[in-house]
Design a protein around this motif. Structure first.
Motif, PDB file in Angstrom:
ATOM      1  N   ASP A 122       0.821  -1.221   0.000  1.00 18.33           N
ATOM      2  CA  ASP A 122       0.000   0.000   0.000  1.00 18.33           C
ATOM      3  C   ASP A 122       0.852   1.267   0.000  1.00 18.33           C
ATOM      4  N   LEU A 123       1.977   1.238  -0.711  1.00 20.34           N
ATOM      5  CA  LEU A 123       2.793   2.430  -0.847  1.00 20.34           C
ATOM      6  C   LEU A 123       2.201   3.355  -1.899  1.00 20.34           C
ATOM      7  N   SER A 124       2.439   4.639  -1.734  1.00 24.50           N
ATOM      8  CA  SER A 124       1.989   5.598  -2.739  1.00 24.50           C
ATOM      9  C   SER A 124       2.851   5.496  -3.988  1.00 24.50           C
ATOM     10  N   ARG A 125       2.427   6.175  -5.053  1.00 23.21           N
ATOM     11  CA  ARG A 125       3.220   6.148  -6.284  1.00 23.21           C
ATOM     12  C   ARG A 125       4.608   6.723  -6.061  1.00 23.21           C
ATOM     13  N   GLU A 126       4.668   7.820  -5.293  1.00 25.95           N
ATOM     14  CA  GLU A 126       5.961   8.439  -5.039  1.00 25.95           C
ATOM     15  C   GLU A 126       6.863   7.520  -4.234  1.00 25.95           C
ATOM     16  N   GLN A 127       6.303   6.849  -3.238  1.00 32.34           N
ATOM     17  CA  GLN A 127       7.102   5.928  -2.429  1.00 32.34           C
ATOM     18  C   GLN A 127       7.569   4.727  -3.253  1.00 32.34           C
ATOM     19  N   THR A 128       6.684   4.197  -4.093  1.00 34.16           N
ATOM     20  CA  THR A 128       7.064   3.058  -4.936  1.00 34.16           C
ATOM     21  C   THR A 128       8.148   3.457  -5.926  1.00 34.16           C
ATOM     22  N   ALA A 129       7.990   4.628  -6.539  1.00 30.97           N
ATOM     23  CA  ALA A 129       9.003   5.097  -7.488  1.00 30.97           C
ATOM     24  C   ALA A 129      10.345   5.306  -6.796  1.00 30.97           C
ATOM     25  N   THR A 130      10.315   5.845  -5.585  1.00 29.98           N
ATOM     26  CA  THR A 130      11.559   6.050  -4.834  1.00 29.98           C
ATOM     27  C   THR A 130      12.194   4.718  -4.465  1.00 29.98           C
ATOM     28  N   LEU A 131      11.379   3.746  -4.084  1.00 27.27           N
ATOM     29  CA  LEU A 131      11.903   2.409  -3.761  1.00 27.27           C
ATOM     30  C   LEU A 131      12.578   1.784  -4.968  1.00 27.27           C
ATOM     31  N   VAL A 132      11.973   1.918  -6.133  1.00 33.45           N
ATOM     32  CA  VAL A 132      12.559   1.368  -7.358  1.00 33.45           C
ATOM     33  C   VAL A 132      13.888   2.062  -7.667  1.00 33.45           C
ATOM     34  N   LEU A 133      13.910   3.384  -7.566  1.00 28.28           N
ATOM     35  CA  LEU A 133      15.154   4.117  -7.833  1.00 28.28           C
ATOM     36  C   LEU A 133      16.243   3.759  -6.832  1.00 28.28           C
ATOM     37  N   ALA A 134      15.851   3.615  -5.569  1.00 29.90           N
ATOM     38  CA  ALA A 134      16.835   3.256  -4.546  1.00 29.90           C
ATOM     39  C   ALA A 134      17.442   1.882  -4.829  1.00 29.90           C
ATOM     40  N   LEU A 135      16.608   0.930  -5.206  1.00 29.31           N
ATOM     41  CA  LEU A 135      17.130  -0.394  -5.551  1.00 29.31           C
ATOM     42  C   LEU A 135      17.996  -0.337  -6.806  1.00 29.31           C
ATOM     43  N   LEU A 136      17.584   0.464  -7.780  1.00 27.76           N
ATOM     44  CA  LEU A 136      18.351   0.586  -9.021  1.00 27.76           C
ATOM     45  C   LEU A 136      19.732   1.170  -8.751  1.00 27.76           C
ATOM     46  N   PHE A 137      19.810   2.132  -7.839  1.00 21.67           N
ATOM     47  CA  PHE A 137      21.091   2.763  -7.534  1.00 21.67           C
ATOM     48  C   PHE A 137      21.917   1.949  -6.530  1.00 21.67           C
ATOM     49  N   GLY A 138      21.258   1.194  -5.661  1.00 22.22           N
ATOM     50  CA  GLY A 138      21.962   0.530  -4.574  1.00 22.22           C
ATOM     51  C   GLY A 138      22.340  -0.915  -4.811  1.00 22.22           C
ATOM     52  N   THR A 139      21.551  -1.641  -5.609  1.00 18.15           N
ATOM     53  CA  THR A 139      21.838  -3.067  -5.799  1.00 18.15           C
ATOM     54  C   THR A 139      23.171  -3.338  -6.512  1.00 18.15           C
ATOM     55  N   PRO A 140      23.671  -2.457  -7.411  1.00 17.76           N
ATOM     56  CA  PRO A 140      25.010  -2.724  -7.944  1.00 17.76           C
ATOM     57  C   PRO A 140      26.077  -2.794  -6.861  1.00 17.76           C
ATOM     58  N   ALA A 141      25.954  -1.954  -5.851  1.00 18.82           N
ATOM     59  CA  ALA A 141      26.921  -2.005  -4.745  1.00 18.82           C
ATOM     60  C   ALA A 141      26.791  -3.308  -3.970  1.00 18.82           C
ATOM     61  N   LEU A 142      25.556  -3.833  -3.829  1.00 23.01           N
ATOM     62  CA  LEU A 142      25.380  -5.120  -3.158  1.00 23.01           C
ATOM     63  C   LEU A 142      26.124  -6.227  -3.901  1.00 23.01           C
ATOM     64  N   SER A 143      26.011  -6.223  -5.225  1.00 20.39           N
ATOM     65  CA  SER A 143      26.689  -7.248  -6.019  1.00 20.39           C
ATOM     66  C   SER A 143      28.204  -7.111  -5.943  1.00 20.39           C
ATOM     67  N   LEU A 144      28.705  -5.884  -6.003  1.00 25.65           N
ATOM     68  CA  LEU A 144      30.150  -5.664  -5.998  1.00 25.65           C
ATOM     69  C   LEU A 144      30.762  -6.025  -4.642  1.00 25.65           C
ATOM     70  N   LEU A 145      30.129  -5.590  -3.567  1.00 31.72           N
ATOM     71  CA  LEU A 145      30.656  -5.918  -2.240  1.00 31.72           C
ATOM     72  C   LEU A 145      30.519  -7.411  -1.957  1.00 31.72           C
ATOM     73  N   GLY A 146      29.412  -7.995  -2.418  1.00 31.86           N
ATOM     74  CA  GLY A 146      29.240  -9.430  -2.234  1.00 31.86           C
ATOM     75  C   GLY A 146      30.277 -10.231  -2.999  1.00 31.86           C
ATOM     76  N   ALA A 147      30.679  -9.737  -4.168  1.00 31.03           N
ATOM     77  CA  ALA A 147      31.689 -10.441  -4.959  1.00 31.03           C
ATOM     78  C   ALA A 147      33.038 -10.478  -4.247  1.00 31.03           C
ATOM     79  N   ILE A 148      33.334  -9.455  -3.456  1.00 29.92           N
ATOM     80  CA  ILE A 148      34.588  -9.473  -2.685  1.00 29.92           C
ATOM     81  C   ILE A 148      34.572 -10.637  -1.700  1.00 29.92           C
TER      82      ILE A 148
END
Length: 222
Positions: A122-148
């Motif tokens: 039940d997130l608003s459109r703005e909250q959902t869009a922000t969640l998507v952007l946050a994952l888009l910007f943050g998940t590459p770092a998860l993969s890179l740090l996890g690869a170490i």
């Protein structure tokens, strides 16, 4: 170097298609963890909106760690990794291609899945869009740090547990900024600072992490 990265990405994507069960299992794990949370806390909308960012980010981190085993293990088992070390291309470029492929089959689908999950919580459109952007910007770092962590524990018995112990503390800032971006929108504030910090973390790790991964792989293969 760019051509080498592209070839590695293409190769790993083809392998992921042939071993699609591993990819599907990771995404199912992410979906199950997120969808079980409302069953535990109840259907109250305000509670669901409050816990949604943290639940999604924790599930994304756990799913990313779960998928790290296949990042180098198969190449290590069949000797491909040793052959890659002997090529004239920089090992850091090869590693960057492998991590990019990992993100394309794990981080990117998780980011796309955030849209229906936002509706479920039940997130608003703005909250959902922000969640998507946050994952888009943050998940590459998860993969890179996890690869170490995956490179450091390559070939060790019980490496999966060691990866978790190594990776989890490093990913705490990403979780804080990722969940904080959505919470900022909920409080009527701008999420720009959180998103920029996530993007900066991903950019910095994309520059520094491949060299650390390459060094860890050389140590693990010696």
């Amino acid at each position: 170097m760019i051509a080498a990265v592209g070839q590695v990405v293409r190769r790993d994507l083809l392998l992921a298609v042939r071993q699609r069960a591993d990819v599907v299992n990771t995404l199912l794990f992410f979906a199950v963890v997120v969808t079980l949370a409302p069953l535990g806390v109840g259907p109250e909308p305000n509670t669901l909106r409050t816990i949604a960012p943290g639940v999604v980010w924790v599930a994304a981190l756990l799913a990313s760690i779960l998928s790290l085993n296949r990042l180098f293990a198969h190449d290590f088992a069949d000797g491909t990794l040793e052959q890659l070390l002997l090529t004239r291309e920089p090992l850091a470029a090869i590693v960057l291609g492998k991590v990019a492929a990992h993100w394309l089959v794990t981080g990117l689908p998780i980011t796309a899945m955030a849209v229906p999950l936002g509706v479920m919580f039940d997130l608003s459109r703005e909250q959902t869009a922000t969640l998507v952007l946050a994952l888009l910007f943050g998940t590459p770092a998860l993969s890179l740090l996890g690869a170490i962590g995956a490179a450091l524990t390559l070939g060790l018995r019980g490496g999966g547990v060691l990866v978790s112990l190594l990776v989890l503390p490093l990913n705490v800032p990403i979780l804080i900024f990722g969940a904080g971006a959505v919470e900022a929108v909920a409080g009527g504030l701008s999420p720009q600072a959180h998103l920029l910090l996530l993007a900066a973390l991903s950019l910095v790790t994309s520059v520094l992490a491949p060299w650390a991964i390459a060094a860890a792989l050389r140590i693990s293969l010696e």
